[in-house]
Design a protein around this motif. Structure first.
Motif, PDB file in Angstrom:
ATOM      1  N   TYR A 161       0.820  -1.208   0.000  1.00 36.05           N
ATOM      2  CA  TYR A 161       0.000   0.000   0.000  1.00 36.05           C
ATOM      3  C   TYR A 161       0.857   1.263   0.000  1.00 36.05           C
ATOM      4  O   TYR A 161       0.356   2.352   0.241  1.00 36.05           O
ATOM      5  CB  TYR A 161      -0.950  -0.015   1.202  1.00 36.05           C
ATOM      6  CG  TYR A 161      -1.928  -1.177   1.167  1.00 36.05           C
ATOM      7  CD1 TYR A 161      -3.210  -1.020   0.654  1.00 36.05           C
ATOM      8  CD2 TYR A 161      -1.563  -2.435   1.629  1.00 36.05           C
ATOM      9  CE1 TYR A 161      -4.103  -2.079   0.604  1.00 36.05           C
ATOM     10  CE2 TYR A 161      -2.446  -3.508   1.588  1.00 36.05           C
ATOM     11  CZ  TYR A 161      -3.717  -3.320   1.068  1.00 36.05           C
ATOM     12  OH  TYR A 161      -4.599  -4.376   1.016  1.00 36.05           O
ATOM     13  N   ASP A 162       2.171   1.100  -0.261  1.00 37.09           N
ATOM     14  CA  ASP A 162       3.060   2.250  -0.374  1.00 37.09           C
ATOM     15  C   ASP A 162       2.849   2.941  -1.719  1.00 37.09           C
ATOM     16  O   ASP A 162       2.421   2.315  -2.698  1.00 37.09           O
ATOM     17  CB  ASP A 162       4.527   1.815  -0.248  1.00 37.09           C
ATOM     18  CG  ASP A 162       4.868   1.399   1.169  1.00 37.09           C
ATOM     19  OD1 ASP A 162       4.154   1.818   2.100  1.00 37.09           O
ATOM     20  OD2 ASP A 162       5.843   0.637   1.336  1.00 37.09           O
ATOM     21  N   ILE A 163       3.241   4.188  -1.802  1.00 35.59           N
ATOM     22  CA  ILE A 163       3.013   4.952  -3.032  1.00 35.59           C
ATOM     23  C   ILE A 163       3.840   4.414  -4.206  1.00 35.59           C
ATOM     24  O   ILE A 163       3.471   4.576  -5.364  1.00 35.59           O
ATOM     25  CB  ILE A 163       3.317   6.460  -2.805  1.00 35.59           C
ATOM     26  CG1 ILE A 163       2.769   7.282  -3.969  1.00 35.59           C
ATOM     27  CG2 ILE A 163       4.814   6.675  -2.575  1.00 35.59           C
ATOM     28  CD1 ILE A 163       2.788   8.779  -3.732  1.00 35.59           C
ATOM     29  N   LYS A 166       1.812   2.280  -6.554  1.00 37.46           N
ATOM     30  CA  LYS A 166       0.646   2.879  -7.222  1.00 37.46           C
ATOM     31  C   LYS A 166       0.755   2.774  -8.745  1.00 37.46           C
ATOM     32  O   LYS A 166       1.803   3.058  -9.320  1.00 37.46           O
ATOM     33  CB  LYS A 166       0.503   4.349  -6.793  1.00 37.46           C
ATOM     34  CG  LYS A 166      -0.805   4.996  -7.197  1.00 37.46           C
ATOM     35  CD  LYS A 166      -0.950   6.346  -6.514  1.00 37.46           C
ATOM     36  CE  LYS A 166      -2.257   7.026  -6.914  1.00 37.46           C
ATOM     37  NZ  LYS A 166      -3.435   6.213  -6.543  1.00 37.46           N
ATOM     38  N   PHE A 172       1.114   7.782 -12.785  1.00 36.96           N
ATOM     39  CA  PHE A 172       1.584   6.510 -12.251  1.00 36.96           C
ATOM     40  C   PHE A 172       1.391   5.393 -13.279  1.00 36.96           C
ATOM     41  O   PHE A 172       0.490   5.468 -14.126  1.00 36.96           O
ATOM     42  CB  PHE A 172       0.830   6.186 -10.955  1.00 36.96           C
ATOM     43  CG  PHE A 172       1.117   7.155  -9.846  1.00 36.96           C
ATOM     44  CD1 PHE A 172       2.230   7.003  -9.046  1.00 36.96           C
ATOM     45  CD2 PHE A 172       0.286   8.247  -9.627  1.00 36.96           C
ATOM     46  CE1 PHE A 172       2.502   7.902  -8.031  1.00 36.96           C
ATOM     47  CE2 PHE A 172       0.557   9.151  -8.613  1.00 36.96           C
ATOM     48  CZ  PHE A 172       1.661   8.987  -7.811  1.00 36.96           C
ATOM     49  N   LEU A 254      -0.652  10.496   0.044  1.00 35.52           N
ATOM     50  CA  LEU A 254      -0.561   9.047  -0.139  1.00 35.52           C
ATOM     51  C   LEU A 254       0.830   8.511   0.191  1.00 35.52           C
ATOM     52  O   LEU A 254       1.110   7.338  -0.040  1.00 35.52           O
ATOM     53  CB  LEU A 254      -0.930   8.676  -1.579  1.00 35.52           C
ATOM     54  CG  LEU A 254      -2.335   9.086  -2.032  1.00 35.52           C
ATOM     55  CD1 LEU A 254      -2.593   8.623  -3.461  1.00 35.52           C
ATOM     56  CD2 LEU A 254      -3.392   8.508  -1.103  1.00 35.52           C
ATOM     57  N   TYR A 260      -5.467   3.598  -1.671  1.00 36.88           N
ATOM     58  CA  TYR A 260      -5.411   4.158  -3.029  1.00 36.88           C
ATOM     59  C   TYR A 260      -4.161   3.701  -3.783  1.00 36.88           C
ATOM     60  O   TYR A 260      -4.120   3.758  -5.008  1.00 36.88           O
ATOM     61  CB  TYR A 260      -5.415   5.685  -2.973  1.00 36.88           C
ATOM     62  CG  TYR A 260      -6.792   6.305  -2.905  1.00 36.88           C
ATOM     63  CD1 TYR A 260      -7.671   6.206  -3.977  1.00 36.88           C
ATOM     64  CD2 TYR A 260      -7.200   6.998  -1.770  1.00 36.88           C
ATOM     65  CE1 TYR A 260      -8.932   6.777  -3.924  1.00 36.88           C
ATOM     66  CE2 TYR A 260      -8.463   7.583  -1.706  1.00 36.88           C
ATOM     67  CZ  TYR A 260      -9.329   7.467  -2.790  1.00 36.88           C
ATOM     68  OH  TYR A 260     -10.576   8.034  -2.727  1.00 36.88           O
ATOM     69  N   ASN A 261      -3.132   3.279  -3.066  1.00 34.97           N
ATOM     70  CA  ASN A 261      -1.870   2.884  -3.698  1.00 34.97           C
ATOM     71  C   ASN A 261      -1.866   1.422  -4.141  1.00 34.97           C
ATOM     72  O   ASN A 261      -0.969   1.003  -4.877  1.00 34.97           O
ATOM     73  CB  ASN A 261      -0.704   3.110  -2.729  1.00 34.97           C
ATOM     74  CG  ASN A 261      -0.518   4.580  -2.400  1.00 34.97           C
ATOM     75  OD1 ASN A 261      -0.811   5.445  -3.212  1.00 34.97           O
ATOM     76  ND2 ASN A 261      -0.043   4.859  -1.191  1.00 34.97           N
TER      77      ASN A 261
END
Length: 586
Positions: A161-163, A166, A172, A254, A260-261
């Motif tokens: 879930y780290d950026i 993404k 991205f 984020l 979201y990532n």
């Protein structure tokens, strides 16, 4: 029994070679055994648990008693066959033996050996047939997509879930570089382009310009190592040359792990790149709605799948929605455990799983308070009688159980079902079976044409040659410090010498026993000549050329079959001259 005798009588009168090799009976035995192993493989699969019992389809044979049973059956049946096969020898017995039949005898021997040691394929075919009978791929594929759709809420690994993970929306996915020291600004990060600071650390996000990399590689091919082809460093080692930098300030929130990532694919078997892109967009659209009902519907779909595929869990909608953290814009809170904790772990972990709640406490206002204390109580809402205040207090409400979701061998199950519908022939095992069959067939062929004494002497000679070769290579490496290419060349020349000496010995009619040993060694040296030749050729090429040379690429694709053809051709030529050699006096 009478039928068998009649068939044997007919064969010995009309097809003595087939009679002597017991080809008919050994092929019949092979068919029966292959059928038996197919049935055994078919019956070994009855449930999802059976399908997931082994990581690969090959494991159903190699990691089960089937391997031991198959090996023992092959050993017993082939030993009995060899006993009968070696009873008669065309050079010692008075049955017809025409020109060219000696090589044919070798081929028949190979076929018998190969068909009686390859039960693995029949067993695997039985497993695959049963899996396809039990499970429909279209249904499985639909369920995999449902699992993948729900995977964003599994909360299994914070780093997912780290950026950096993404993938959507534009710009991205991006690559990133970071440093926590100002000294490295300008070294690791291009300060002339957008970068940002977060939690005392500096970040810059970018994409590599692959077209520019390819152009520089083409123009400076001599200066590039293959290791760097997909990286950002060129001849000048400029770390910024190939970066197209993007400003990700709008996504700064984020940087903390966030749903979201998430872009991982929980199960990828049978899923296309289009499926993956669609799923990531669906994640984004679902989260952007900020609708708990929509998320709850996805969680309910998972509960249906979990029951269908025996996924063990103790999740409930209420606690799960809290962990998803919609109210705090999906900021990641904590992992859902991979398996059910034992009693000790339950006690250890349970204090990490709680909900922050608030309650209204009624607190009586003391009599005779100071002005300062009165100011404190005036900050709060008072009851109707003005004698108490209503104070909002935050507290931790612990989960009744530590949440867990144990998928067990679910991925292995889907992997094996997918492999059953997309079977790839196990070429590596085929290579092993072919080489084993040729080696044993060649040993039997040598025994038929010479004697056990010559075979044993050949084994001793082979050991002497190997010792001699190892010593040469050791001396070259230890004392002369030559390149390892010379060691490969030495091994190649030793094997070529064996073949050349066997040919010279045959034409010059050297001592019969000595020629027999040379020819025996030569038969096993032929494939080694091919292998050492390509190894030597690779070594004299520069490193980048090894992956581009047309001969190397061709050998990587067809080298095994080329080696086998050369080897068989050598055995054929040997069989043509063996009758003349047998006629020599001792």
């Amino acid at each position: 029994m009478k039928t068998i005798k009649k068939i044997n009588k007919y064969l010995v009168e009309h097809y003595p070679l087939i009679w002597n090799t017991r080809l008919v009976w050994m092929l019949a035995l092979a068919v029966i055994l292959h059928l038996g192993f197919f049935i055994a493989g078919f019956l070994s699969i009855n449930s999802q648990e059976n399908v997931a019992a082994h990581y690969t389809l090959s494991g159903f044979y190699y990691d089960s008693p089937a391997l031991l049973i198959g090996s023992l059956i092959s050993i017993v049946s082939l030993l009995l066959w060899i006993i009968y096969y070696l009873k008669n020898n065309a050079f010692k017995s008075l049955y017809p033996f025409k020109k060219g039949k000696l090589f044919l005898q070798f081929c028949i021997t190979f076929v018998i050996l190969f068909t009686n040691i390859t039960h693995y394929y029949s067993y695997k075919k039985g497993v695959v047939t049963k899996i396809k009978k039990l499970y429909d791929w279209n249904e499985i594929d639909t369920d995999i997509k449902k699992f993948n759709n729900a995977a964003i809420f599994f909360l299994k690994n914070r780093t997912n879930y780290d950026i950096e993970e993404k993938q959507y929306p534009h710009p991205f996915p991006l690559e990133s570089v970071s440093t926590d020291s100002k000294r490295f600004l300008g070294v690791r990060i291009d300060t002339t382009k957008p970068y940002l600071k977060y939690n005392d650390k500096y970040y810059q996000f970018y994409k590599l310009d692959k077209d520019l990399i390819a152009k520089d590689i083409e123009n400076n091919a001599h200066a590039f190592d293959d290791v760097y082809n997909k990286k950002e460093y060129a001849v000048d080692r400029n770390p910024f040359r190939y970066r197209n930098v993007y400003d990700v300030t709008p996504f700064k929130n984020l940087f903390v792990p966030n749903l979201y990532n998430y872009s991982q694919e929980f199960i990828d078997y049978g899923q296309t790149n289009t499926d993956s892109k669609k799923r990531v967009k669906d994640y984004y659209n679902l989260l952007s709605k900020k609708d708990s009902n929509s998320i709850e519907n996805e969680l309910k779909k998972f509960f249906v799948l979990a029951e269908k595929y025996n996924v063990k869990h103790n999740l409930n909608i209420k606690d799960w929605l809290y962990l998803i953290n919609l109210e705090n814009d999906y900021k990641y809170i904590i992992n859902i455990k991979d398996r059910k904790p034992d009693e000790y772990q339950e006690e250890k972990f349970r204090y990490s799983y709680f909900k922050l709640k608030t309650r209204i406490d009624t607190i009586a206002i003391p009599i005779n308070i100071s002005k300062k204390e009165q100011l404190y109580y005036d900050r709060f809402q008072k009851t109707e009688d003005r004698k108490s205040i209503l104070k909002e207090t935050e507290y931790e409400e612990y989960f009744k159980e530590v949440p867990y979701c144990d998928f067990g061998n679910l991925k292995t199950f889907f992997k094996n079902v997918h492999s059953s519908y997309n079977t790839k022939f196990d070429v590596d095992s085929l290579y092993v079976f072919i080489v084993m069959s040729i080696l044993v067939a060649l040993l039997l062929f040598t025994f038929k044409t010479t004697s056990i004494r010559n075979i044993l002497l050949s084994a001793v000679a082979a050991c002497v040659v190997m010792i001699f070769g190892i010593l040469i290579i050791y001396i070259l490496d230890k004392y002369l410090r030559v390149d390892k290419t010379i060691g490969i060349l030495a091994a190649l020349l030793i094997n070529i010498s064996l073949v050349v000496l066997s040919i010279i010995g045959l034409t010059r009619k050297w001592k019969k026993g000595f020629v027999s040993i040379l020819f025996t060694l030569a038969q096993f040296a032929i494939p080694l000549i091919v292998l050492f030749s390509i190894l030597y050729y690779k070594q004299i090429l520069s490193y980048p050329q090894r992956n581009k040379d047309p001969y190397v690429l061709w050998f990587d694709e067809y080298g095994f079959w080329f080696t086998i053809v050369v080897w068989i051709l050598g055995i054929f030529l040997y069989s043509k001259s063996i009758r003349n050699w047998r006629a020599w006096t001792e």
